[in-house]
Every structure is written in structure tokens, then in C-alpha cells.
Write an enzyme that holds these catalytic residues in place. Structure first.
Site, short mmCIF file in Angstrom:
data_model
loop_
_atom_site.label_atom_id
_atom_site.label_comp_id
_atom_site.label_asym_id
_atom_site.label_seq_id
_atom_site.Cartn_x
_atom_site.Cartn_y
_atom_site.Cartn_z
CG ASP A 67 -0.26 -0.37 2.52
OD1 ASP A 67 0.99 -0.40 2.56
OD2 ASP A 67 -0.96 -0.59 3.52
CG ASP A 136 -9.22 -0.22 11.60
OD1 ASP A 136 -8.29 -0.98 11.23
OD2 ASP A 136 -9.51 0.83 10.98
CG HIS A 138 -6.26 -1.34 8.56
ND1 HIS A 138 -6.35 -0.32 9.47
CD2 HIS A 138 -4.95 -1.40 8.23
CE1 HIS A 138 -5.16 0.20 9.68
NE2 HIS A 138 -4.28 -0.45 8.94
CD GLU A 143 -8.75 2.24 7.57
OE1 GLU A 143 -8.83 1.24 8.31
OE2 GLU A 143 -8.14 3.27 7.89
C1 GLP Z 1 -0.61 0.63 8.47
C2 GLP Z 1 -0.22 -0.23 7.28
C3 GLP Z 1 -0.57 -1.68 7.53
C4 GLP Z 1 -0.05 -2.12 8.89
C5 GLP Z 1 -0.71 -1.28 9.96
C6 GLP Z 1 -0.29 -1.68 11.37
O1 GLP Z 1 -1.94 0.96 8.43
N1 GLP Z 1 -0.85 0.20 6.09
O2 GLP Z 1 -0.01 -2.50 6.50
O3 GLP Z 1 -0.34 -3.48 9.09
O4 GLP Z 1 -0.31 0.07 9.74
O5 GLP Z 1 0.93 -1.10 11.70
P1 GLP Z 1 1.79 -1.47 12.96
O6 GLP Z 1 2.42 -2.77 12.63
O7 GLP Z 1 2.78 -0.38 13.10
O8 GLP Z 1 0.86 -1.59 14.10
#
Ligand code: GLP
Length: 260
Positions: A67, A136, A138, A143
């Protein structure tokens, strides 16, 4: 879906790095889908250490992005392109030409999304897609209420996700509202999905994704539809799993030759 409960984040990183190394030993030009955020960093560190130690030759591996933010200027240190180049591509000793991702600076965002889906297909598809999970539920930037059949497209971030990601920017205002993400349908085309979640803050999302119904409200629950999905969680993130004892016993009895 296989759920593996590990003692801590470092153990999760090591386990997944070994799965990546095994894949690359079998298929040197494998296309590895990587995720951003803090969670997968131990995976990248462990894999880079294996490369440095000569345990695996990753010089022909290819890396693709999950992404991207829309509208951050090219080269912005927090664009996911910059993050993946810094955290994955460079430490593995790969050249930028081994990397592919969607163009978050494109004027025609929809065309950039379609081009990326096409590029992934033309590259032979993703062999292993590493995923994190948002608080949440995702995956990527899909989302809640993202279509389970969605393709790479533009999405609007929830306020929660913008707040979660504000730590990477100087202020909340700087976190873009819009992003490009591989769709859930796109992600499900990878041959192997590996989701890593660590910390108590992910326990609810993990329980809903693994043991709740398949629902667009919890995008990570789409992993239940995939024939080869592995969820690696530390003790804290496993804290709300009803079947935790079963998952532990199953993994303890797993024949070693099966790998992840
Ligand atoms: C962002 C990324 C996701 C990731 C999420 C959680 O939203 N787009 O790919 O999984 O953050 O991040 P973290 O691992 O820092 O909690």
C-alpha cells in the site's frame, strides 16, 4: 488458517524470516510482498541477518509493496516506497530495480492502481505476502467495510488509522487522508499469506479476524478464505483467542518438514 503463538516479537520475526529464506532457497526469484508499520521490522532484521551470514542468497528476490499514501512527494521519508527501500530493499542488498510498488504521486490514481494490479500479475504473482493488522482489523489499508473482492484502489483512512500512524509524522495534520492499497481480492491472490501481530493492542483485532465471522467489517477475517494463511502472534496479541490452547498443541505437534 494456521495460528502460531510465539513468545515475543523477536521469535515471530525469526520464524517468518526463516519461512522467507526457505522460500527464496527453493525459488530464488520469489516475489515477496512486504508490509509497513512497526510490526514486521523484526522480520526484516532477521532476514537481513541471514543474508549477511550467508545462510540465504536473496540476490535474485523481488520485493513488492502492499500500500502507499497518496500525494506525499516522491522521496518523502514516510512514503511507503521510501520505507520499504530503507527497511527491506537496502538491508537485503538489493537494487531498487528489484522493487515494485504503486505510484502514490500519479495524477491519475485509478490508472496507477490498475497498472499495479497488472504489474503484479505480469510479475507472476506474489509468492508470500507479509501482513500486519490495524487496530480496527484492516490489512494493507483496506479499512473496515472494504469489499472482500476489492482490487488495488484508492481508499480514505479512518480517523483511528490516521491517529495510529501519526507517530511517523510531525503532526496528525500531515498524515494523508487518501491511500492506495492492494485490494482484499488482490491480497488473496498471493500464494501464501503470513500475518504478524504483536502486542496487547492487537488482541481484539486478532480474535475477530481469526475466530469471528468472515466480514467486511473486519478485513483481516478474509484470511479465512485463503487456502494457505498463517497468523503469527505473540502471547499478548493472542490474549483474546478462545482456541489458544488448541493452536499451541497443534503447532507443538506439527511435523518439522511442513514448515510454515
Ligand atoms: C498501516 C499499514 C498496515 C499495517 C498497519 C499496522 O496501516 N498500512 O499495513 O499493518 O499500519 O501497523 P503497525 O504494525 O505499526 O501496528
Amino acid at each position: 488458517m494456521e495460528v502460531v503463538i510465539v513468545p515475543d516479537a523477536a521469535a515471530g520475526g525469526e520464524l517468518i524470516a526463516e519461512a522467507l529464506a526457505t522460500l527464496v532457497r527453493r525459488k530464488p526469484e520469489a516475489l515477496l510482498g512486504v508490509a509497513t508499520g512497526s510490526t514486521p521490522l523484526p522480520v526484516y532484521e532477521a532476514l537481513a541477518a541471514k543474508v549477511r551470514a550467508g545462510e540465504v542468497d536473496a540476490s535474485r528476490a523481488r520485493i513488492c509493496q502492499l500500500d502507499e499514501y497518496v500525494g506525499l512527494p516522491a522521496g518523502h521519508p514516510e512514503s511507503y516506497r521510501s520505507v520499504v527501500l530503507r527497511e527491506v530493499v537496502e538491508p537485503l542488498g538489493l537494487d531498487e530495480s528489484a522493487f515494485m510498488g504503486p505510484d502514490g504521486t500519479a495524477e491519475d490514481v485509478q490508472a496507477a492502481c490498475e497498472a499495479y494490479d497488472r504489474a503484479l500479475r505480469e510479475a507472476g504473482g506474489v509468492d508470500l505476502q507479509l501482513l500486519g493488522i490495524g487496530t480496527d482489523g484492516h490489512i494493507g489499508f483496506n479499512e473496515p467495510c472494504s469489499s472482500l473482492a476489492s482490487r488495488t484502489r484508492i481508499k480514505t483512512l479512518t480517523q483511528q488509522t490516521r491517529e495510529d500512524n501519526a507517530r511517523f509524522f510531525d503532526s496528525l495534520d500531515e498524515v494523508p487522508h487518501h491511500v492506495i492499497t492492494q485490494g482484499i481480492g488482490t491480497i488473496l491472490e498471493a500464494r501464501h499469506l503470513v500475518l504478524l501481530a504483536t502486542g496487547e493492542g492487537k488482541a481484539d483485532a486478532v480474535a475477530q479476524a481469526v475466530e469471528g465471522p468472515v466480514a467486511a467489517l473486519v478485513p483481516a477475517s478474509a484470511l479465512q478464505l485463503h487456502p494457505h494463511a498463517t497468523v503469527v502472534v505473540d502471547e499478548a496479541a493472542a490474549g483474546k483467542l478462545k482456541l489458544a490452547e488448541y493452536f499451541r498443541a497443534t503447532y507443538a505437534a506439527k511435523p518439522e518438514w511442513q514448515g510454515l
